[in-house]
Design a protein around this motif. Sequence first.
Motif, PDB file in Angstrom:
ATOM      1  N   SER A   1      55.368  -6.004  29.045  1.00 40.23           N
ATOM      2  CA  SER A   1      54.373  -5.638  30.053  1.00 40.23           C
ATOM      3  C   SER A   1      53.602  -4.450  29.516  1.00 40.23           C
ATOM      4  CB  SER A   1      55.042  -5.288  31.390  1.00 40.23           C
ATOM      5  OG  SER A   1      55.773  -4.077  31.276  1.00 40.23           O
ATOM      6  N   ALA A   2      52.576  -4.036  30.243  1.00 45.56           N
ATOM      7  CA  ALA A   2      51.807  -2.861  29.816  1.00 45.56           C
ATOM      8  C   ALA A   2      52.699  -1.624  29.749  1.00 45.56           C
ATOM      9  CB  ALA A   2      50.645  -2.628  30.775  1.00 45.56           C
ATOM     10  N   ASP A   3      53.658  -1.525  30.672  1.00 38.26           N
ATOM     11  CA  ASP A   3      54.544  -0.352  30.709  1.00 38.26           C
ATOM     12  C   ASP A   3      55.556  -0.340  29.560  1.00 38.26           C
ATOM     13  OD1 ASP A   3      53.294   0.554  33.003  1.00 38.26           O
ATOM     14  OD2 ASP A   3      54.673  -0.521  34.332  1.00 38.26           O
ATOM     15  N   THR A   4      55.962  -1.537  29.107  1.00 35.46           N
ATOM     16  CA  THR A   4      57.008  -1.625  28.074  1.00 35.46           C
ATOM     17  C   THR A   4      56.448  -1.959  26.696  1.00 35.46           C
ATOM     18  OG1 THR A   4      57.399  -3.987  28.488  1.00 35.46           O
ATOM     19  CG2 THR A   4      58.672  -2.406  29.809  1.00 35.46           C
ATOM     20  N   GLU A   5      55.138  -2.001  26.567  1.00 31.51           N
ATOM     21  CA  GLU A   5      54.511  -2.489  25.332  1.00 31.51           C
ATOM     22  C   GLU A   5      55.005  -1.753  24.085  1.00 31.51           C
ATOM     23  OE1 GLU A   5      50.088  -2.159  23.552  1.00 31.51           O
ATOM     24  OE2 GLU A   5      50.223  -3.397  25.362  1.00 31.51           O
ATOM     25  N   MET A   6      54.973  -0.434  24.091  1.00 29.53           N
ATOM     26  CA  MET A   6      55.378   0.333  22.919  1.00 29.53           C
ATOM     27  C   MET A   6      56.862   0.157  22.618  1.00 29.53           C
ATOM     28  SD  MET A   6      53.261   3.905  23.290  1.00 29.53           S
ATOM     29  CE  MET A   6      54.185   4.599  21.926  1.00 29.53           C
ATOM     30  N   LEU A   7      57.694   0.184  23.650  1.00 32.16           N
ATOM     31  CA  LEU A   7      59.135   0.006  23.474  1.00 32.16           C
ATOM     32  C   LEU A   7      59.433  -1.393  22.943  1.00 32.16           C
ATOM     33  CD1 LEU A   7      61.946   1.316  23.919  1.00 32.16           C
ATOM     34  CD2 LEU A   7      61.937   0.284  26.203  1.00 32.16           C
ATOM     35  N   TYR A   8      58.729  -2.381  23.469  1.00 22.84           N
ATOM     36  CA  TYR A   8      58.925  -3.779  23.075  1.00 22.84           C
ATOM     37  C   TYR A   8      58.672  -3.955  21.576  1.00 22.84           C
ATOM     38  CZ  TYR A   8      58.471  -8.892  23.252  1.00 22.84           C
ATOM     39  OH  TYR A   8      58.629 -10.234  23.044  1.00 22.84           O
TER      40      TYR A   8
ATOM     41  N   PRO B   1      39.842  -5.349  17.802  1.00 21.41           N
ATOM     42  CA  PRO B   1      40.534  -6.523  17.223  1.00 21.41           C
ATOM     43  C   PRO B   1      41.058  -6.303  15.814  1.00 21.41           C
ATOM     44  CG  PRO B   1      38.160  -6.916  17.435  1.00 21.41           C
ATOM     45  CD  PRO B   1      38.458  -5.669  18.190  1.00 21.41           C
ATOM     46  N   ILE B   2      40.563  -5.266  15.130  1.00 22.37           N
ATOM     47  CA  ILE B   2      41.047  -4.996  13.766  1.00 22.37           C
ATOM     48  C   ILE B   2      42.543  -4.697  13.765  1.00 22.37           C
ATOM     49  CG2 ILE B   2      40.904  -3.343  11.852  1.00 22.37           C
ATOM     50  CD1 ILE B   2      37.915  -3.185  12.318  1.00 22.37           C
ATOM     51  N   TRP B   3      43.045  -4.039  14.820  1.00 20.56           N
ATOM     52  CA  TRP B   3      44.475  -3.740  14.897  1.00 20.56           C
ATOM     53  C   TRP B   3      45.300  -5.026  14.903  1.00 20.56           C
ATOM     54  CZ3 TRP B   3      46.495   0.757  13.864  1.00 20.56           C
ATOM     55  CH2 TRP B   3      45.760   1.932  14.090  1.00 20.56           C
ATOM     56  N   LEU B   4      44.871  -5.989  15.712  1.00 21.37           N
ATOM     57  CA  LEU B   4      45.590  -7.260  15.796  1.00 21.37           C
ATOM     58  C   LEU B   4      45.513  -7.995  14.462  1.00 21.37           C
ATOM     59  CD1 LEU B   4      47.212  -9.186  17.526  1.00 21.37           C
ATOM     60  CD2 LEU B   4      45.074 -10.074  18.479  1.00 21.37           C
ATOM     61  N   ALA B   5      44.333  -7.970  13.839  1.00 21.87           N
ATOM     62  CA  ALA B   5      44.172  -8.631  12.539  1.00 21.87           C
ATOM     63  C   ALA B   5      45.058  -7.990  11.475  1.00 21.87           C
ATOM     64  CB  ALA B   5      42.703  -8.578  12.111  1.00 21.87           C
ATOM     65  N   LEU B   6      45.159  -6.660  11.483  1.00 23.21           N
ATOM     66  CA  LEU B   6      45.992  -5.959  10.504  1.00 23.21           C
ATOM     67  C   LEU B   6      47.466  -6.287  10.689  1.00 23.21           C
ATOM     68  CD1 LEU B   6      46.235  -3.925   8.189  1.00 23.21           C
ATOM     69  CD2 LEU B   6      46.305  -2.091   9.906  1.00 23.21           C
TER      70      LEU B   6
ATOM     71  N   ILE C   1      51.168  -2.862  15.557  1.00 18.90           N
ATOM     72  CA  ILE C   1      50.506  -3.264  16.798  1.00 18.90           C
ATOM     73  C   ILE C   1      50.858  -2.343  17.963  1.00 18.90           C
ATOM     74  CG2 ILE C   1      52.238  -4.886  17.707  1.00 18.90           C
ATOM     75  CD1 ILE C   1      48.410  -5.367  17.554  1.00 18.90           C
ATOM     76  N   LEU C   2      51.877  -1.491  17.807  1.00 16.75           N
ATOM     77  CA  LEU C   2      52.162  -0.525  18.876  1.00 16.75           C
ATOM     78  C   LEU C   2      51.309   0.742  18.747  1.00 16.75           C
ATOM     79  CD1 LEU C   2      53.983   2.130  17.884  1.00 16.75           C
ATOM     80  CD2 LEU C   2      55.837   0.472  17.940  1.00 16.75           C
TER      81      LEU C   2
ATOM     82  N   LEU D   1      49.934   3.841  21.367  1.00 11.79           N
ATOM     83  CA  LEU D   1      50.351   5.209  21.097  1.00 11.79           C
ATOM     84  C   LEU D   1      49.146   6.150  21.041  1.00 11.79           C
ATOM     85  CD1 LEU D   1      52.686   7.149  20.311  1.00 11.79           C
ATOM     86  CD2 LEU D   1      52.222   6.548  17.917  1.00 11.79           C
ATOM     87  N   ILE D   2      48.051   5.651  20.471  1.00 12.63           N
ATOM     88  CA  ILE D   2      46.854   6.483  20.292  1.00 12.63           C
ATOM     89  C   ILE D   2      46.004   6.536  21.560  1.00 12.63           C
ATOM     90  CG2 ILE D   2      44.686   6.710  19.006  1.00 12.63           C
ATOM     91  CD1 ILE D   2      46.159   5.344  16.641  1.00 12.63           C
ATOM     92  N   GLY D   3      45.752   5.368  22.164  1.00 12.17           N
ATOM     93  CA  GLY D   3      44.806   5.321  23.281  1.00 12.17           C
ATOM     94  C   GLY D   3      45.371   4.872  24.599  1.00 12.17           C
ATOM     95  N   GLY D   4      46.673   4.646  24.681  1.00 12.62           N
ATOM     96  CA  GLY D   4      47.263   4.195  25.929  1.00 12.62           C
ATOM     97  C   GLY D   4      47.161   2.688  26.083  1.00 12.62           C
TER      98      GLY D   4
END
Length: 497
Positions: free
Chosen positions: A460-467, A400-405, A385-386, A390-393
């Motif tokens: 948050s949007a800023d910490t999403e990938m780190l989270y 929604p396919i990403w969330l489903a996967l 889900i990160l 990583l790909i599109g910011g």
Amino acid sequence: MSQFSKEQIVESVPQKGFFGHPKGLFTLFFTEFWERFSYYGMRAILLFYMYYELSKGGLGLSEPLALSIMSIYGSLVYMSGIIGGWLADRLLGTSKSVFYGGVLIMAGHIVLAMPGNITMFFISMVLIVLGTGLLKPNVSSMVGDIYADDDLRRDSGFSIFYMGINMGSFIAPLIVGEIGLKYNFHLGFSIAAVGMFFGLLLFLFTKKKNLGLAGLQVPNPMSGEEKQRFVKLFMIALVFLAIIIFATVKLGWLTFNSFIGLVSILGFVIPTIYFIAMYRSKKTTADEKSRILAYIPLFIAAVMFWVIAEQSSTILAFYADKRTNLDAFGFHISPAWFQSLNPLFIIVLSPVFAWLWMKLGKRQPSIPQKFSFGILFAGLSFLIILLPALIGGTDALVNPIWLALSIFVAVLGELCLSPVGLSATTKLAPKAFSAQTMSIWFLSNAAAQGLNAQLVKLYSADTEMLYFGVIGGVAIVLSIVLFAIAPFIQRFMKGVH
């Protein structure tokens, strides 16, 4: 009724009649189906109800506060299983506990169904928390009661039971979520109440024929003197608690944040106390003490798994509402519908896993190994889900396919861990603490959601990938460690496989 032996209880239950399993599995399957329909239907819209504006029928709470309350509510639901397990072991037995729990859950949903304010919201939460604490661990414990200790169908039976849980969980967000978000939150909550009513009726009308003696006896009953002492202590504790709450509220010490912090701490303190108490009890044999030690790393692994899995109703629900393109396929997708994906995948895959464990028989992975696979898949689901960020910011809406996967991969882990954990708990539990040990299993979820109440504040949007990256990475490392020490844990299980 403590004179009934395990063998007598099993013999009283018709051993064929539900997919090759004891007939009592039918009653427990559909009782839990309707209870989960009511719970997950309510939960599908509860977060949105809290943070949607008053003009949209919500309570208008801030988003971070709503996320923390949602986690703490989930923690309390599973923490209350300790009370339900204790009452079943000492006073009521599991059958009565299941029924009374269902009544309280239905009452809580009825209160939610009535338009009101934040006070009525918390009253409903208290009723549902107490009711789920009575019903949830005890209906699962009864599944263990209808099988002999050496019955190889047990793991498969728990997988089928787990499928029933998720059938109710799948249908509920589609119905309650659609009606609650499209028309009226309170109408959605009323449908949840009707679901629990159906569950109570089914349990009452089929338990005598299908369950026999299962759930009727009190495993560790109180004496008359102990009951009198309990009533006195309960009343004193109730008055003392009321005084503390009143005083701390007046002084400004008891706030939303302080209460959330307290529950987060209790999520770990309570199971620690219980493990120590069971281990030191004179009623626990030497082999049972060894099994308790084996159970502790499994408990820790379960906490890690539920930290990720239970964010489906908080961070991932928020992600569905705020970060997902809900019009990606030419029609509008309700954000509540994503909460049906987890049970849908489980319904599809549960028979596969049940068949797999039956097919492998004695060659199947050990319980600790299955747990390690569970948290491995959970960790991978967060790494998936990160990838959109990583790909599109973090500014663009996500397909929604990403969330489903991500949800799909987490389900693979859930089927390796959750039904196996239910079965393992019935096998490893000390005889004098059977229902309470099942409550401890659900405390792994309580501890996880208590921890989540603090973690969700970091998203948050800023910490999403780190989270997602840090939490997913920790789970993967823990899975490797658990797999490595699995043979050592197995030796402490004293013949349980």
